[in-house]
Design an enzyme around this catalytic site. Structure first.
Site, PDB file in Angstrom:
ATOM      1  N   TYR A 113     -13.641  31.907  19.221  1.00  0.00           N
ATOM      2  CA  TYR A 113     -13.454  31.331  20.385  1.00  0.00           C
ATOM      3  C   TYR A 113     -11.944  31.246  20.902  1.00  0.00           C
ATOM      4  O   TYR A 113     -11.354  30.003  21.123  1.00  0.00           O
ATOM      5  CB  TYR A 113     -13.942  29.689  20.270  1.00  0.00           C
ATOM      6  CG  TYR A 113     -15.253  29.334  19.651  1.00  0.00           C
ATOM      7  CD1 TYR A 113     -16.375  30.148  20.131  1.00  0.00           C
ATOM      8  CD2 TYR A 113     -15.490  28.338  18.481  1.00  0.00           C
ATOM      9  CE1 TYR A 113     -17.590  29.804  19.436  1.00  0.00           C
ATOM     10  CE2 TYR A 113     -16.466  27.973  17.914  1.00  0.00           C
ATOM     11  CZ  TYR A 113     -17.929  28.968  18.433  1.00  0.00           C
ATOM     12  OH  TYR A 113     -18.768  28.592  17.535  1.00  0.00           O
ATOM     13  N   HIS A 114     -11.289  32.162  20.652  1.00  0.00           N
ATOM     14  CA  HIS A 114      -9.923  32.419  21.003  1.00  0.00           C
ATOM     15  C   HIS A 114      -9.618  33.735  21.948  1.00  0.00           C
ATOM     16  O   HIS A 114      -8.575  34.353  21.759  1.00  0.00           O
ATOM     17  CB  HIS A 114      -9.058  32.581  19.727  1.00  0.00           C
ATOM     18  CG  HIS A 114      -9.394  31.496  18.561  1.00  0.00           C
ATOM     19  ND1 HIS A 114      -9.025  31.667  17.132  1.00  0.00           N
ATOM     20  CD2 HIS A 114      -9.557  30.204  18.810  1.00  0.00           C
ATOM     21  CE1 HIS A 114      -9.341  30.740  16.530  1.00  0.00           C
ATOM     22  NE2 HIS A 114      -9.768  29.560  17.401  1.00  0.00           N
ATOM     23  N   PRO A 115     -10.278  33.554  23.150  1.00  0.00           N
ATOM     24  CA  PRO A 115     -10.064  34.530  24.172  1.00  0.00           C
ATOM     25  C   PRO A 115      -8.452  34.339  24.641  1.00  0.00           C
ATOM     26  O   PRO A 115      -8.138  33.241  25.017  1.00  0.00           O
ATOM     27  CB  PRO A 115     -11.191  34.591  25.260  1.00  0.00           C
ATOM     28  CG  PRO A 115     -11.471  33.055  25.103  1.00  0.00           C
ATOM     29  CD  PRO A 115     -11.144  32.704  23.609  1.00  0.00           C
ATOM     30  N   HIS A 144     -10.869  36.620  18.791  1.00  0.00           N
ATOM     31  CA  HIS A 144     -11.068  36.770  17.300  1.00  0.00           C
ATOM     32  C   HIS A 144     -12.349  36.814  16.867  1.00  0.00           C
ATOM     33  O   HIS A 144     -13.117  35.859  17.280  1.00  0.00           O
ATOM     34  CB  HIS A 144     -10.438  35.529  16.602  1.00  0.00           C
ATOM     35  CG  HIS A 144      -9.029  35.448  16.371  1.00  0.00           C
ATOM     36  ND1 HIS A 144      -8.369  34.280  16.607  1.00  0.00           N
ATOM     37  CD2 HIS A 144      -7.977  36.534  16.419  1.00  0.00           C
ATOM     38  CE1 HIS A 144      -6.855  34.574  16.371  1.00  0.00           C
ATOM     39  NE2 HIS A 144      -6.742  35.942  16.611  1.00  0.00           N
TER      40      HIS A 144
END
Length: 538
Positions: free
Chosen positions: A468-470, A295
């Site tokens: 921070y959403h890999p 994101h």
């Protein structure tokens, strides 16, 4: 050399869940390997500590960097990832979100039987100790992960929600309920004023079990594969090399960055690419490290009037008072993370579900909190929920202590650039509504001079960052998917006794924060593992 039925690699959100659930069986021996420490410090427990945990590389944070990103002015972006027990749940913003129901139905439509919304909902209910209780059938009340409402009494959050309504958007009472779309209040993984990480929720209550061994400071260097099956896990503890035998299964739960990294170090991945960096291939699996999604986020800032925000609450002696009050009494602003309201919206007509998320922050945030703005203000984080761009994780070196190469490939797709541009328009529209008039002063970022689409695009390229959403780097896929790393049972294709269980297996990014879905995946994986045991016993 010790051997265990289950060797879990990584003590993050998934790893803590697996260790606690699998060790419920007293006949099963479980070993959890975690590269970081115990994460018991006050800064971790105190919700207000999140700003310090996110911004710095250190004992709690791996602190990765991407490669230069072509669509972002060749900037290298900061990638915080949690280190220590609890993983990223020990440093994140404590937002509890499950994603849109259609996200999981999409997985089922990809051929992943058992991963539709009706299939995963029972696991969300199982993990939740939700403040709303079970009355509507959508929430659990007695699970280990405490989910609370926010405590902030600032008028900002209600004003932001009302501004959204005035801008023509719906208002929702529960982002995790029947309807995600609209403005509302977030649920939080906070329990009685303390961060409720996966370590607090799952692992620490299980630590006294004699069949559970937890080894911190243990950095996995490779999974040993012999004759097509995982037989051991090797790790470094300080300068000492050690090894544990896999009697049953190795469960890789190191996250979207390090799970593919560990597979590649073990010789599992694209064979040609492995040879190029000096790793002998063990199993050619080209999807390892591919399909990376994240994101991307823009942060808009406004100064405020007549509003106490993070700046005035934490500057000078106020910061000391906040820390002392929390440490001695467990009270005050230390119990809050300044981020309790937001929205899920559609960027254009015709979309079947929201594709933009807003986090409203009662502080001026820039550059992950590392750029200090000495003014009271508020921020709107706006991110695109379903990017079309795909990146990759690859080996930089056969040295297991070297960071992997992260190429996120942000904004490679034209649709992604359109959505990010629209995020700025949405943010300005909401912030201009009358409900915020008593509190809003000046827009300082991007500022009044940035108006045209070309100027907005340039600002996005110069300032956008990850939220921070890999996910997706060990993709789950149906039979016939050449880029799938694991199947619907989470077993690595072509390798026996090895599964990947964390956010890396998500085939597509869910439309929300990713911590709760990761814990759900681990809860479901426990049943998959136990069903396999039942089948073998039969």
């Amino acid at each position: 050399m010790p051997g265990y039925d289950y060797v879990i690699i990584g003590g993050g959100s998934a790893g803590c869940t697996l260790a606690a659930r699998l060790s419920e069986d007293p006949a099963a021996s479980v070993c959890l390997l975690e590269a970081g420490g115990a994460n018991k410090e006050l800064l971790v427990r105190m919700p207000a500590g999140v700003g310090n945990l996110i911004k710095d590389k250190g004992k709690h944070n791996w602190g990765f960097w991407t490669e230069p990103e072509p669509q972002l002015n060749n900037r290298r972006l900061w990638w915080p990832r949690g280190r220590g027990l609890g993983g990223s749940s020990a440093i994140n913003g404590m937002i509890y979100m499950r994603g849109h129901q259609r996200d999981y139905d999409d997985w089922r439509q990809m051929g992943l039987t058992g991963w539709g919304w009706d299939d995963v909902l029972p696991y969300f209910r199982r993990l939740e100790g939700h403040h709303r209780g079970p009355s509507d059938g959508l929430h659990g009340h007695d699970g280990p992960l405490h989910v609370s409402a926010g405590e902030s009494d600032s008028p900002f959050h209600d004003a932001l929600i009302e501004a959204g309504r005035q801008a023509g958007y719906p208002v929702t009472d529960d982002f995790n309920g029947a309807e995600q779309e609209g403005f509302g209040r977030y649920d939080l993984t906070i329990s009685n004023g303390q961060r409720w990480s996966a370590a607090a929720a799952y692992l620490r209550p299980a630590m006294s079990r004699p069949n559970l061994t937890v080894i911190t400071g243990a950095r996995t260097t490779r999974i040993v594969v012999e004759r097509g099956r995982a037989v051991a896990v090797e790790y470094l503890r300080g300068t000492e090399r050690a090894r544990v035998e896999v009697l049953g299964e190795a469960l890789l739960a190191a996250g979207a960055v390090q799970s593919p990294h560990i597979l590649q170090l073990s010789g599992i991945g694209d064979a040609a690419a492995l040879r190029e960096v000096g790793v002998t291939p063990v199993h050619d699996l080209p999807g390892v490290g591919a399909n990376m999604q994240d994101h991307l986020d823009v942060i808009m800032n406004w100064t405020t009037k007549g509003l106490v925000t993070g700046y005035s609450a934490t500057r000078g002696l106020a910061m000391l008072k906040t820390g002392v009050n929390y440490m001695l009494r467990g009270q005050g602003l230390g119990r809050q993370q300044f981020l309790e309201s937001g929205a899920f919206l559609r960027s254009r007509e015709g979309l079947e579900r929201p594709d933009v998320q807003i986090h409203g922050v009662l502080a001026i945030m820039r550059d992950h909190g590392r750029t200090q703005v000495k003014q009271d203000g508020f921020s709107l984080h706006l991110c695109q929920l379903r990017p079309e761009s795909r990146g990759r994780i690859t080996l930089a070196s056969p040295d297991p202590t070297a960071d992997p190469i992260i190429f996120a490939n942000y904004l490679a797709a034209p649709e992604d650039r359109r959505v990010m541009r629209e995020c700025v328009h949405i943010g300005r529209d909401v912030a201009s509504q009358h409900a915020l008039d008593p509190y809003r002063a000046d827009e300082i970022y991007p500022g009044a001079s940035v108006r045209s689409d070309e100027e907005i695009d340039a600002w996005v390229r110069a300032t956008a960052e990850t939220i921070y959403h890999p996910v997706g780097t060990c993709k789950m896929g149906a039979d016939g998917d050449a880029m799938a790393v694991v199947g619907g049972d989470l077993r690595v294709r072509g390798i026996d006794r090895l599964r990947v269980i964390d956010a890396s297996v998500m085939p597509t990014l869910v439309g929300s924060n990713t911590n709760a879905p990761t814990i759900m995946i681990a809860e479901k994986a426990v049943d998959l593992i136990r069903r396999r045991e039942t089948a073998l016993a039969a």
